[in-house]
Design a protein around this motif. Structure first.
Motif, mmCIF file in Angstrom:
data_model
loop_
_atom_site.group_PDB
_atom_site.id
_atom_site.type_symbol
_atom_site.label_atom_id
_atom_site.label_comp_id
_atom_site.label_asym_id
_atom_site.label_seq_id
_atom_site.Cartn_x
_atom_site.Cartn_y
_atom_site.Cartn_z
ATOM 1 N N PRO A 9 46.127 28.962 41.021
ATOM 2 C CA PRO A 9 47.132 28.974 40.117
ATOM 3 C C PRO A 9 46.629 29.224 38.725
ATOM 4 C CG PRO A 9 46.683 26.744 40.773
ATOM 5 C CD PRO A 9 45.829 27.661 41.564
ATOM 6 N N GLU A 10 47.545 29.664 37.759
ATOM 7 C CA GLU A 10 46.924 30.011 36.556
ATOM 8 C C GLU A 10 46.455 28.836 35.717
ATOM 9 O OE1 GLU A 10 49.629 32.967 34.383
ATOM 10 O OE2 GLU A 10 49.091 32.187 32.507
ATOM 11 N N MET A 214 37.259 37.897 41.927
ATOM 12 C CA MET A 214 38.257 36.632 42.043
ATOM 13 C C MET A 214 37.748 35.713 41.098
ATOM 14 S SD MET A 214 40.443 37.439 44.216
ATOM 15 C CE MET A 214 41.270 35.980 44.393
ATOM 16 N N PRO A 215 38.543 34.774 40.490
ATOM 17 C CA PRO A 215 38.040 33.805 39.468
ATOM 18 C C PRO A 215 36.736 33.131 39.663
ATOM 19 C CG PRO A 215 40.429 33.780 39.846
ATOM 20 C CD PRO A 215 39.962 34.541 40.816
ATOM 21 N N ASP A 216 36.596 32.683 41.072
ATOM 22 C CA ASP A 216 35.354 32.144 41.286
ATOM 23 C C ASP A 216 34.154 32.830 41.393
ATOM 24 O OD1 ASP A 216 35.427 33.301 43.822
ATOM 25 O OD2 ASP A 216 34.792 31.631 44.925
ATOM 26 N N ASN A 239 48.953 42.158 39.330
ATOM 27 C CA ASN A 239 48.441 40.931 38.529
ATOM 28 C C ASN A 239 49.399 39.592 39.080
ATOM 29 O OD1 ASN A 239 47.233 39.315 36.668
ATOM 30 N ND2 ASN A 239 49.105 39.782 35.431
ATOM 31 N N PRO A 240 48.616 38.580 39.468
ATOM 32 C CA PRO A 240 49.147 37.415 39.788
ATOM 33 C C PRO A 240 49.593 36.482 38.725
ATOM 34 C CG PRO A 240 47.079 37.017 40.314
ATOM 35 C CD PRO A 240 47.006 38.653 39.511
ATOM 36 N N TYR A 248 43.125 39.329 34.075
ATOM 37 C CA TYR A 248 42.531 38.176 33.615
ATOM 38 C C TYR A 248 40.852 38.340 33.722
ATOM 39 C CZ TYR A 248 41.383 38.650 38.798
ATOM 40 O OH TYR A 248 41.304 39.106 40.043
ATOM 41 N N PHE A 249 40.339 39.116 34.446
ATOM 42 C CA PHE A 249 38.763 39.284 34.505
ATOM 43 C C PHE A 249 38.179 39.803 33.305
ATOM 44 C CE2 PHE A 249 34.840 41.720 35.922
ATOM 45 C CZ PHE A 249 34.092 40.905 35.764
#
Lengths: 305, 305, 305, 305
Positions: A9-10, A214-216, A239-240, A248-249
């Motif tokens: 989630p954001e 991915m964020p991680d 974009n989610p 986001y990246f």
């Protein structure tokens, strides 16, 4: 066939932005961001990677052909000199970003909301005459460090990743294990997912459906203290997240970490030479044009083996 | 006050053109010219010069201000993105040559009459859509070699050379002796005459009266097999020869030798760091933008110590 | 099906060049060419053609899409203003000629060999900083005269002429008879062959095979003292003559007659309105941008009825 | 010496914006604004003003010289054609607005806050690929109407107005009386304050201190139903109002009235010819380039007498 990626989630991205934030880390006026990881010792060590004396460009040719993925192509004009010319001269005009030009981003190129790296505000930083802080000129002395290729397509056992996939921290770990190399502070990493090979078969990438970091994996990059990220994947599309994290990246990398981004490299020849030489590491050298106020610069990065 | 320079007759330059001509030396289709002197071993050895891990740009900032010496300045435009911007983007437009832009010349940039390097003819090579041979793209894998600073102003015992002076072979020899270094095959030399220091005192250089590389110094460069020439002096002005040799140094260097020219470097900071570190040699890295058909490219050369 | 056109030998074109040459006709320093035919009385009379008060643009939109017939498209850039914008600004970059831009030619735009209108020589007239004689600025006070549409497709009884056809003097005479109008001194003529209608059916014109104005029609224009030529056909391709007359109509019209050429008009809406109103004549108004040294200018000609 | 101008409070400008607002007047999708005042009858009548048959450009030359008042000059490049050229070609690049280019504004060029003419919102209208409403293309059929010169400097009895002065409704009335002419619906007015004459004596205008059109004069223009405003004065500087009305004349004229603005005309030659001929009225013709999405266009307006 693998499952499509799932995004946190954001609110997790908000937390990530804070966790990996290098604000103040190198002083209130720092404009180098993660280039600070490239110490004098790092440079000396990187020079030691030049063993075979081979050099390879990992840039694409400037693209003067208009296409859906290149709506505003580079303009190259041969200029008038004289009726008895003693030589040939020309001009170019180009935009700094997009999907076909190999380029370095200035750290202030992308914001999170109005937030720019190191606590600055976009409305002050970005002016009609250029960026007043963290412009591309801040990187004027260039980048000279170890480059490491991380072949994620190989980790996954596919010739190329599908456009609904993502690169996770676990992929980066797996690539290290498979390639027997460890990413260290000050490195430039090159993440390979096989995009150009895919385009040869499936046609030009659909910009609305792209493999993403991915964020991680962003958190992984922060922990490993990489200096430069490059790769054939960046932000996931579609974009989610909200406009705040539209890319986001880029937003987290630039506005929180001050991470230097080398967009649109040419990775196929790099993969080939690495495979042929049985190496994953090399000396990376590149330097942006000295554009005061610039949001980025075309570059021609060179890998030395 | 020293005597003004004296030039040999044009017939000597004609002979020089033939004597230093590398036509066929590296095959009939060679487009690298003197970059051939930079062997794998040379690259490995050059990497070994990185001892302190310091990096220095020797380019000038792109110059967007119009002046008599910069009649067609770089144009830098911040571009429209959206009413809720997520970042800043821009464009540049620039000509490749002139007197303010640090740039690499393509080998086919200048002719002697219609003669281009390696026996080609300008009317075939230079077309409205770009150079078809020896364009800047030929240098795409960049330059990675030893750089050597030759401080001619110091040899002469002056802060800067007067605009009616020339750099002779004897000056280059004297600099080697004074600096206890010897220029070798594959080197990039940087000839310093103090121009920017002179401009600080006397104002912008008069382009009609310029210090020049003398013909015998060109022969010296050929014999020493240098790969790259750079410096704050190039062709003497006023030009003593006919249109065939309107810029005789460029004509001989490019069209006969295939010698790579790095024009308009920023030498003052290089002199300072060399003096401070007691060194005359360093690793030079640079790479042109990949402009197919281009007559040159802006670059940001980096010296590593 | 009609026979393909036949061209007279090049010697006839040489003779034509001399016969229609206006050198010296309006003095040795004249830069207006056939605009001299547009007298004050002609302007007053032309104003009298505005009877219905209708206005119609006969230009095409600036074309920003790259295609084989538009290899170097107009570049339109929205520019950065501020984070709280009070308006929108932009830039354009464009080449003056080609096959998609409605534009006026400067009289010195095309030469016959090195011959420029009124006895000038191209090597003196065309310099790296622009044309020094008969540039587009010479036409700065614009064109205000009678326009006459000549519908050659209709004369031939076809919807459009085939690309191997030519427009002869006899066609122009026939159009006058059919339309009951006579072309007079100072007129601007618009020759219609149905090109855009053909392109709708057969696709973009093949630039290597184009309907052409035949040499005897050029003589006709000279005898009738037209001030401006426009139309959907100009030089025939493939070119039947040597480089001296590579684009023979442009060469004779500009370099001999000083005839003003309006290239790439949009004629379909003009034909429609003329048919609807039962008229072949109208007031034509247009003016080039004031580009000192320019070889042409984009324009938006307006027909008033 | 006269008193400096006094400005009404911003609340009066807010009221003015509403009072002169043409929203909905010509339908919800109107993009012509005050060009609607130029009826067919108006065009026919205007054509009748061509009595002497004289034509005069009232544009300035495109300005390629950089200066404080022209920071981003027009770029004019002569282009490469061939080694045996058959003609000369070139390119231009230019921004649409500024203080040196004679240009027409698109109606959506300037906003009041985010308000665009006819109830549109800037965030929707102004996009990275251009204006989607009230762009300059909306004016493609050009302007053909009566022009009226109003010589305010003469009304005031001075050779030029001082930079702290303003043009009031009373000045416009006085000019009408002095010149024995009445401004009518559909007219284009040219307000002259002697700026270029002042610049000849006092040097280039200080952009921070400019003669301005006063709010009550805007109301006058609305009541008289003028179609086009032009003049050597526009918005007063320094700006007395908030960012919402940073350039209040442009904001009210464009975003409320849809009034067509012709910026930076060349008025000195117009004044001269009017004086010489004893006339204040003429036929005005001009047409913008057909730039889809464009915020304005360079033009060369022509006055016919």
């Amino acid at each position: 066939m693998s499952e499509p990626r799932k995004f946190p989630p954001e609110s997790d991205v908000e937390k990530l932005f804070d966790d990996v934030n290098n604000r103040g880390r190198w002083g209130p006026d720092d404009e180098l961001g993660t280039l600070n990881y490239i110490t004098s010792q790092k440079r000396v060590a990187a020079a030691g990677l030049v063993k075979a004396g081979r050099a390879l460009s990992i840039a694409r040719d400037l693209n003067t052909s208009q296409s859906p993925n290149n709506p505003s192509p580079v303009r190259h004009t041969m200029c008038y000199q004289a009726h008895e010319p003693i030589g040939a001269i020309d001009e170019i005009a180009l935009g700094m970003h997009g999907f076909t030009l190999t380029h370095l981003d200035a750290i202030a190129h992308v914001y999170r909301g109005q937030d720019v790296y190191n606590g600055r505000n976009a409305s002050v930083v970005a002016t009609p005459s250029g960026l007043t802080y963290c412009d591309i000129l801040a990187q004027k002395d260039g980048i000279f460090t170890r480059g490491v290729l991380l072949n994620i397509a190989r980790v996954r056992g596919v010739p190329w990743m599908a456009p609904d996939q993502g690169v996770f921290a676990a992929d980066l770990d797996a690539a290290e294990r498979l390639q027997r190399i460890r990413v260290e502070s000050g490195d430039a990493i090159f993440v390979y997912t096989g995009l150009q090979k895919r385009e040869l078969t499936e046609g030009p990438e659909n910009l609305g459906q792209r493999v993403g970091i991915m964020p991680d994996a962003i958190r992984w990059m922060h922990e490993r203290e990489i200096a430069v990220y490059s790769g054939d994947c960046v932000d996931a599309f579609p974009n989610p997240y909200s406009l705040r994290y539209a890319i986001y990246f880029h937003a987290v990398a630039l506005a929180a970490m001050g991470l230097i981004l080398l967009d649109i490299p040419a990775l196929e020849p790099l993969v080939e030479i690495c495979d042929a030489m049985g190496r994953s590491e090399f000396l990376l050298t590149m330097a942006p044009l000295r554009i005061k106020g610039g949001t980025g610069s075309p570059v021609n990065p060179i890998a030395l083996f």
